[in-house]
Each structure stands twice: as structure tokens, then as C-alpha cells.
Design an enzyme around this catalytic site. Sequence first.
Site, PDB file in Angstrom:
ATOM      1  N   GLU A 299      -6.119 -10.579  -1.515  1.00  0.00           N
ATOM      2  CA  GLU A 299      -6.958 -10.354  -0.322  1.00  0.00           C
ATOM      3  C   GLU A 299      -8.441 -10.265  -0.709  1.00  0.00           C
ATOM      4  O   GLU A 299      -9.167  -9.372  -0.281  1.00  0.00           O
ATOM      5  CB  GLU A 299      -6.525  -9.056   0.393  1.00  0.00           C
ATOM      6  CG  GLU A 299      -5.048  -9.025   0.727  1.00  0.00           C
ATOM      7  CD  GLU A 299      -4.622  -7.824   1.563  1.00  0.00           C
ATOM      8  OE1 GLU A 299      -5.489  -7.088   2.074  1.00  0.00           O
ATOM      9  OE2 GLU A 299      -3.401  -7.624   1.692  1.00  0.00           O
TER      10      GLU A 299
ATOM     11  N   GLU B  97       0.799  -1.240   0.000  1.00  0.00           N
ATOM     12  CA  GLU B  97       0.000   0.000   0.000  1.00  0.00           C
ATOM     13  C   GLU B  97       0.828   1.286   0.000  1.00  0.00           C
ATOM     14  O   GLU B  97       0.588   2.177   0.811  1.00  0.00           O
ATOM     15  CB  GLU B  97      -0.955  -0.013   1.199  1.00  0.00           C
ATOM     16  CG  GLU B  97      -1.841  -1.252   1.230  1.00  0.00           C
ATOM     17  CD  GLU B  97      -2.833  -1.268   2.401  1.00  0.00           C
ATOM     18  OE1 GLU B  97      -2.662  -0.503   3.343  1.00  0.00           O
ATOM     19  OE2 GLU B  97      -3.797  -2.066   2.320  1.00  0.00           O
TER      20      GLU B  97
HETATM   21  C1  XIL Z   1      -6.274  -6.311   8.251  1.00  0.00           C
HETATM   22  C2  XIL Z   1      -6.632  -7.499   9.126  1.00  0.00           C
HETATM   23  O1  XIL Z   1      -7.550  -8.312   8.423  1.00  0.00           O
HETATM   24  C3  XIL Z   1      -7.200  -7.054  10.448  1.00  0.00           C
HETATM   25  O2  XIL Z   1      -7.375  -8.153  11.319  1.00  0.00           O
HETATM   26  C4  XIL Z   1      -6.268  -6.049  11.102  1.00  0.00           C
HETATM   27  O3  XIL Z   1      -6.867  -5.550  12.269  1.00  0.00           O
HETATM   28  C5  XIL Z   1      -5.965  -4.916  10.142  1.00  0.00           C
HETATM   29  O4  XIL Z   1      -5.433  -5.424   8.936  1.00  0.00           O
HETATM   30  N1  XIL Z   1      -4.937  -4.643   3.578  1.00  0.00           N
HETATM   31  C6  XIL Z   1      -3.927  -5.459   4.050  1.00  0.00           C
HETATM   32  C7  XIL Z   1      -4.183  -6.317   5.225  1.00  0.00           C
HETATM   33  O5  XIL Z   1      -2.869  -5.555   3.407  1.00  0.00           O
HETATM   34  O6  XIL Z   1      -3.026  -6.515   5.998  1.00  0.00           O
HETATM   35  C8  XIL Z   1      -5.296  -5.792   6.105  1.00  0.00           C
HETATM   36  O7  XIL Z   1      -5.581  -6.766   7.107  1.00  0.00           O
HETATM   37  C9  XIL Z   1      -6.515  -5.485   5.269  1.00  0.00           C
HETATM   38  C10 XIL Z   1      -6.210  -4.441   4.218  1.00  0.00           C
END
Ligand code: XIL
Length: 379
Positions: A274, A161
Amino acid sequence: MTNNPDLSRRAFLAAAAGAAALSTFERPALAAGPSMKDAYKDVFLIGTALDFRSASEFNETELEIIKTQFNAMTPENSMKPQSVHPQENSWNWTQPDTLVHFCEENKITPIGHCLAWHSQTNPWFFQGATRELALERLKNHILTLVGHFRGKIAGWDVVNEAINDNGPATTENLRNSQWFQIVGPDFLTQAFKFAREADPRVALHYNDYNIESGNKHQSSLLLLKRLLSENAPVTVVGIQGHWSVSGMNAQKLEQIDQAIENYKGLGLKVAITELDLTMTGAGGGQLGAGGFGGGPRRGGGGTVTPEALQSQADAYAKLFALFLKHRDVINRVTFWGLNDRRSWRAGQNPLVFDGQNQPKPALEAIVNVAKNANQKAQR
Ligand code: XIL
């Protein structure tokens, strides 16, 4: 004869085997439904994101779903800088080691997430840091973590990101993170080089959300071209895929299609890292201002109509048809979570198993896309 110990032992074993076969046969249909990993076994990996926070984290049904549906696994939080490396001289290996060990035992491919990120990174990385000191800390972090799992992990999200949400299409539009402020725009190149140094064979991903469309897509192309020109060893683009059912229209699908083509044009592979499709509310992907506790999940979204479930199934099916079309460059599709209870968007029912571990219509729809494509190919 029956007191021949050898024979009676054999009889006992045969009876036991019969009983076992019968009980398998009589067992109700698997909660897990048809298997995604089997349906896509010749196409790409199917992953889930989770963590083993305790020895009894998952119940039997969940374990069965994990083992029958998925052949890739990303730690949802436990390998993030904040979790695994909370202080300069302290490392938390228990959860990451447990996950990788579970993967080894169950023939699941583990993926590392994530090395350099603006979020979930403790302040010690940046305290009193000059560019040199910040780079040294980044290097130690990456060499130790990637080195710890060298040869055991298939790919790492090296930078997560780094691009801002709203900005012009004509610049990289890098996020003003501490890495960016203290090191400068080459923190990405350096991170990729450190990761390569730590593991000569592991896949190295640039991972981000909303990079498949609009200005952010253009920025991602500029960034990736620059990284490649600086010999950053990036090999895969991770499209996070935090989307919504309502947003998955023809235009969006066309944008995703084009984005995958564009990344392929740069000589990169693509992973959907994701994936989730929320049923209500917006998609997005950024860590919201309110924060999402990594602790016990909310209870799963409320009641949903059969029509809404069908729309979600249709949207997932269209996406997987698109992924299948790009099977030459897509090596993995990972869902962000396990079921609608174990999801960072639990209130929006985004996954293919519901909060009670029952398969939703989306599961069969996804499997059918692969089956139908297979049948077509055989005709
Ligand atoms: C999220 C997790 O799912 C949560 O449990 C945590 O509290 C915050 O992070 N993009 C990403 C992930 O790359 O690491 C994130 O995961 C969601 C968005």
C-alpha cells in the site's frame, strides 16, 4: 482498375492504416510518462489500488495510466468484508467481478484485500456470537469469497492489521478486535487455513502497517513465528508502506532493509502492498478516528514546490533501490491509489501522478533506478 472492388478496398485499408500510424505518431507524448511496469518487468509487479464503482469511473487518461503503468491491482474497498458481504446472506459481487474482469482483459494481476480485519467489517459477523459461531461465519465468508475467485486472484491479504500500535517488543501485542475478543489469538491461524482450503495455490499474506520498525516489528516476528509453528499457511508478509517523505531518512531505510531480511529469514516472501509517501504531515496507516470516506475524493493537495517534488522523487528512488536489492523476496510493489486525487491521502500528494494525471518527478526517478541497475548489470 480503381473500380476493382478488391483493390480499392485494399487501398482504402492501406490509407486507413497510414492515417492511423500518422495520428499515433502525431499524438502528443503520453500523459503517462515512462512506464514503471515495463522498467520493473523482470523484477517485481507494480500495482495500483482502485475500484470500478461505476462504468465511467475513470477517464481516458486514467485508463491509459492504469494500462501502461501497472500490472497488478488491489481493490481499494470493494472486497472488504463490509462492502462485499454486508449481511450474512447478501453479497455484492458487481464491483469485485468488474475489477477482476478488467484485470483479465488487460493482463493485470489481481490481488484480494482483505478477509479478516477489525475495520470495515459489519457487526453481523459478531452479533450473538460464541467462538464457534464467529469461526463458522469467518469460514463461510472466506470459503465463499476466496472460492468465488479461485484461480483468478494471485494473492489474498488474509489478515489485516492485527497488531497494536504501541506496545512491548516482547509480545505479539495483538489488537483487541472483535475477532480477537470472541475467537482468541488463533483467529489468524484459522483464517489462513480457511483461505488455503478455498484456494490451494493462491498466495496468502499477513498485511500490516509500521511493522518494519521498532517494537511493532519485533511483535510481527513473534506473531509470524507462532503462525508458522501452528502450520498457518502464510506465504507473504505485506508491508503496507504508508510512509512520509520527511520520515524516509537513512535510519528508516536501514530498518526497512533489516525487516525484509528478517522476514526472508522466516522463509517468507515480502510485498509492499500500500505504498504512498506523503509530502506534508505524518505517515502511519491506521484508519483514523475521523474515517476516510470511500466516496468522491478531495481535490488533491494544493500547490507544491519543485523542491518538495524533488525530495519526494529522491525518497521514492531510495526506496525502489532498496526493493530492487531485495528482488529475490519482493514479488510486488503496489501504490495505494492511482493519482493524488484518487488517494486516501489526497491532501498530502503522496503518489507519482498528480491530481491532473501528470507524472511527477518521482515517476522518472523510480523508472531510472531500474534502468541504471540494468545498465550496470550489462556492463
Ligand atoms: C482505506 C481506503 O483507501 C479508503 O478509501 C477507505 O475509506 C478506508 O480504507 N490500510 C488498509 C487499507 O489496509 O484497506 C486502507 O484503505 C488504508 C490503510
